[in-house]
Design an enzyme around this catalytic site. Structure first.
Site, PDB file in Angstrom:
ATOM      1  N   HIS A 304       0.812  -1.270   0.095  1.00  0.00           N
ATOM      2  CA  HIS A 304      -0.031   0.010   0.033  1.00  0.00           C
ATOM      3  C   HIS A 304       0.799   1.226   0.057  1.00  0.00           C
ATOM      4  CE1 HIS A 304      -3.188   2.887   0.973  1.00  0.00           C
ATOM      5  NE2 HIS A 304      -2.544   3.081   2.172  1.00  0.00           N
ATOM      6  N   ASN A 305       0.575   2.340  -0.671  1.00  0.00           N
ATOM      7  CA  ASN A 305       1.380   3.631  -0.773  1.00  0.00           C
ATOM      8  C   ASN A 305       2.730   3.173  -0.930  1.00  0.00           C
ATOM      9  OD1 ASN A 305      -1.049   4.828  -0.567  1.00  0.00           O
ATOM     10  ND2 ASN A 305      -0.751   5.749   1.400  1.00  0.00           N
ATOM     11  N   GLU A 334       1.585  -0.056  -5.149  1.00  0.00           N
ATOM     12  CA  GLU A 334       0.648   1.117  -5.520  1.00  0.00           C
ATOM     13  C   GLU A 334       1.096   2.452  -6.113  1.00  0.00           C
ATOM     14  OE1 GLU A 334      -3.265   3.321  -3.499  1.00  0.00           O
ATOM     15  OE2 GLU A 334      -1.826   2.539  -2.366  1.00  0.00           O
ATOM     16  N   ASP A 336       0.228   6.459  -6.782  1.00  0.00           N
ATOM     17  CA  ASP A 336      -0.656   7.645  -6.609  1.00  0.00           C
ATOM     18  C   ASP A 336      -0.276   8.846  -7.357  1.00  0.00           C
ATOM     19  OD1 ASP A 336      -2.739   6.784  -5.079  1.00  0.00           O
ATOM     20  OD2 ASP A 336      -1.999   7.572  -3.285  1.00  0.00           O
ATOM     21  N   HIS A 349       1.350  11.040  -1.990  1.00  0.00           N
ATOM     22  CA  HIS A 349       0.376  11.049  -1.248  1.00  0.00           C
ATOM     23  C   HIS A 349      -0.603  12.133  -1.256  1.00  0.00           C
ATOM     24  CE1 HIS A 349      -1.979   8.930   2.184  1.00  0.00           C
ATOM     25  NE2 HIS A 349      -2.633   8.742   1.331  1.00  0.00           N
ATOM     26  N   GLU A 383      -3.390   4.762  -8.982  1.00  0.00           N
ATOM     27  CA  GLU A 383      -4.493   5.790  -8.488  1.00  0.00           C
ATOM     28  C   GLU A 383      -4.338   7.109  -9.075  1.00  0.00           C
ATOM     29  OE1 GLU A 383      -6.951   5.386  -6.206  1.00  0.00           O
ATOM     30  OE2 GLU A 383      -6.382   3.096  -6.028  1.00  0.00           O
TER      31      GLU A 383
END
Length: 767
Positions: A304-305, A334, A336, A349, A383
């Site tokens: 995650h992230n 991931e 973003d 983020h 994302e």
């Protein structure tokens, strides 16, 4: 006393120069760059540093802490300083676990080369040291105990050493051992005398007892006696006879013993401390599972992230996050992405103070590290928060940087009926994200374009005069694509070139399990927050299991976890969720569980789900498991511990009072823990001899975690070490559990010695 290095390591010019020392800049950020003097110690195993040559030095790192050495151009920090220092003078020391990298800039390219080559030489040497050399710890202990470095050890030095070794021994008994080893009667121990003292100290009476139970003369195990031990205690079954010969050949130190096919006590202990005597079944270490099933039939090691190496609000974003995740076996990372300056998308983020990195750097890092640990597919979970223009730049970077690695159409160009397997997708990078249309429409459009092209070619050959007409109105041949174009004009949210790169992993919103079944296709995937996923398991656990048998699910940590903490992935795996994303930068119980599951199957990042989680008609409910699942009873005798470290070796504090806790994680009724009593003042060779009993309904989903703690009645017990593994990978019989640190790195030679017995059914079960 000759050090390990001098005795074993071939003389190397780089290593000799490293022992003279080097002045280099230690770089922590663009503004923090300080000159430090680094020197390899005479033991060849530790590097110390001081503010200047001849200054007060302190330990910087041990060679065994180093994972690898990278060149300057591979460090984003050193690259950002390229105008100040030539990249060829810089290098990065990468450590095991989560310890931050050490970026250094030497004064010359030659010095940088000497240290890079020398360090790599030493790292390779440490890695290749065999089990026997690793067990011979006495060199290290002698160096630490010989306070005045005169090559001899007096009794006061031995007493100090015992404290360092974490053992409080009766003074008379310690003196007895000391005098027995001092054969020269000089009042000090040197060379072989210390070796004898160390051997007497590390004698294992509990292992000797097991040995004597199977040995007729107490001196050796004959081939037949060893076969009996392997069959009766180690539950090796039919293969015990062949295995006995193999193990004697591998672990018996004396040549005559090998020839006579007998095993001495030393050979027996070597076997018990080896991979073959480990609690983790060596058969589960390589890739042993069927890798030809659809992607949704596997648990997938997910991050995650991934770009964060700190917390979620103001932590540092770095490509190092991707390097670490991919190297530890993550297969879903991931990204973003937001609009960045100069038309270049950036990764961070969103709406927080976390630092930013260029999207193209992330893609280049993934291209370089994707398949270093595993050949199985990597999923880029995008994302995407970018405008149309920067999405086009994203698509360009993905196709140009990843090249052949990127999967940009179905494997055979045909419409699939199920997701492809990890085997079919070897060394491929898949994009997961939103998509403008369905895969069917994509393929139809491709087909129409091909037909159109061939028609155009045919027409041009036959009637060249129609060329102008086709150029101005080619869409008349395909009214359907004309409507599509109108459609696209209405929704300029997504750029078609990026949309086209999403093939088998189209992200869709989740409404309900019924809605998914009626409206979605197998290549469409939904994401769930941990809160949503947990409530669905409670409300409709069986429907979730059936859903995950045909479609992929990704679960991510709650937005409230701003400190990058983790949830327990186990309850989500129980429902068959495949991509349970973790903050891999954060050590602790939850990451131990995740590492434990993915330790099997070659650490390839894919683990086949149990059959009852791969069946779309499954009756399994994770909250209320019922038969036909095979319940089992587990008896664990926790026998002894070996060389347990203090939590902080630098602190002069009391000896540890260790206890062992065994935790089971699985379906809710199986999740439990039990612990032994604590042993006072002995971390060196504590003995417990206690048996713990567990009853487990669904062993296929259970994981075991062995934790050693330092008992403390005032506060929470201090953590010493742990080891986590799947129930299905556990070996029965007398086994050693080799402990890992909080960070998941080896605490060698720290271990616990146990006896494990698994029985079918629930003991004392009235039914």
């Amino acid at each position: 006393m000759v050090s390990l290095m001098q005795g074993r390591l071939p003389i190397n010019q780089d290593v000799l120069l490293m022992q003279k020392g080097m002045l280099a800049r230690k770089v922590r950020s663009k503004s923090w760059k300080k000159l430090r003097y680094f020197r390899l110690q005479d033991d060849g195993m530790t590097v110390w540093h001081a503010r200047q040559a001849g200054g007060k030095a302190k330990p910087s790192f041990s060679i065994s802490d180093v994972e690898t050495v990278r060149e300057g151009h591979e460090s984003e920090l050193l690259r950002s300083l390229a105008e100040e220092f030539p990249l060829e003078q810089g290098f990065t020391i990468v450590f095991h676990g989560r310890r931050s990298n050490l970026d250094l800039v030497a004064n010359s390219v030659e010095e940088a080369q000497i240290w890079m080559q020398g360090l790599q030489h030493l790292v390779d040497f440490v890695t290749s040291m065999d089990q026997k050399e690793r067990l011979d710890q006495y060199h290290d202990w002698f160096q630490r105990g010989d306070k005045n470095q005169d090559g001899r050890m007096s009794f006061p030095e031995v007493q100090r050493l015992l404290h360092l070794m974490n053992v409080e021994m009766d003074q008379e008994y310690a003196l007895q051992l000391f005098q027995a080893a001092d054969t020269s009667q000089s009042g000090t121990l040197e060379g072989e005398e210390f070796v004898e003292f160390y051997k007497a100290l590390t004698k294992r009476p509990e292992v000797q007892e097991v040995f004597e139970n199977f040995s007729a003369d107490g001196q050796k195990l004959t081939l037949l006696e060893f076969v009996d031990f392997l069959r009766e205690e180690q539950k090796e079954g039919e293969r015990a006879s062949d295995l006995a010969l193999e193990l004697i050949d591998r672990y018996e130190p004396s040549d005559s013993g090998k020839v006579r096919h007998v095993l001495s006590l030393d050979g027996f202990l070597s076997y018990l401390c080896s991979k073959d005597g480990d609690v983790f079944n060596p058969a589960c270490l390589p890739i042993y599972q069927d890798m030809t099933q659809p992607l949704n039939h596997y648990y997938i090691n997910s991050s995650h992230n991934t770009y964060l190496v700190g917390d979620q609000l103001c932590g540092q974003s770095s490509v190092e996050g991707y390097i670490r995740a991919l190297k530890r076996g993550c297969r879903c990372v991931e990204v973003d992405i937001w609009d960045g300056p100069s038309g270049e998308p950036i990764v961070y983020h969103g709406h927080t103070l976390t630092s930013r990195i260029p999207f193209k750097d992330v893609v280049a890092t993934v291209a370089q590290y994707a398949f270093q640990t595993s050949d199985y597919p990597v999923i880029l979970s995008l994302e995407n928060h970018c405008t149309w223009e920067q999405q086009q730049v994203m698509a360009l970077h993905l196709t140009e940087i990843l090249g052949e690695q990127l999967l940009s159409t179905t494997l055979d160009g045909l419409l699939p009926t199920q997701l492809p397997s990890p085997e079919e997708l070897r060394r491929k990078i898949l994009v997961k994200g939103k998509k403008l249309q369905t895969l069917e429409e994509d393929l139809e459009e491709e087909e129409e374009e091909e037909v159109l092209e061939s028609q155009l070619e045919g027409e041009q050959e036959a009637k060249p005069e129609l060329e102008a007409q086709f150029e101005s109105e080619p869409q008349e041949l395909s009214p359907r694509s004309k409507d599509k174009k109108k459609d696209k004009k209405c929704k300029p949210i997504m750029c078609p070139s990026l949309s086209a790169l999403v093939v088998y992993l189209k992200a869709v919103s989740f409404h309900s399990f019924t809605h998914s079944r009626e409206h979605y296709r197998f290549y469409e995937t939904s994401s769930f927050s941990e809160t949503k996923a947990k409530s669905l398991i409670k409300e409709a656990g069986n429907a979730f299991v059936q859903h995950n048998a045909w479609q992929l699910s990704r679960v991510y940590p709650s937005g409230l976890r701003t400190d990058s903490s983790n949830y327990n992935p186990q309850e989500l795996w129980n429902a068959g969720c495949q991509m349970v994303a973790m903050n891999v930068q954060t050590a602790g119980l939850e990451m131990d569980i995740c590492d434990g599951l993915f330790r099997q199957n070659g650490g390839c990042g894919y683990v086949l789900k149990p059959d009852f989680l791969r069946d779309t008609q499954s009756s399994f409910h994770p909250e209320r498991p019922i038969s036909p699942f095979k319940a089992q009873t587990l008896l664990i005798q926790v026998i002894s511990g070996q060389q347990l470290p203090k939590e902080d070796m630098t602190k002069e504090r009391s000896i540890v009072d260790p206890l062992v806790r065994v935790e089971i994680f699985g379906v809710r009724p199986d999740t439990t823990r039990q612990e032994t009593n604590y042993v006072e003042n002995n971390g060196f060779n504590p003995y417990w001899g206690q048996t713990l009993c567990f009853q487990v309904l669904v062993p296929e989903l259970a994981l075991l975690r062995f934790v050693v703690n330092d008992y403390n009645w005032k506060t929470r017990h201090d953590f010493i070490g742990q080891y986590t593994l799947p129930w299905t990978c556990m070996q029965q019989g007398y086994r050693h559990i080799h402990l890992l640190s909080k960070d998941g790195t080896s605490l060698h030679p720290a271990s616990i010695f146990v006896h494990i017995c698994i029985r079918e059914g629930l003991e004392g079960d009235e039914s």
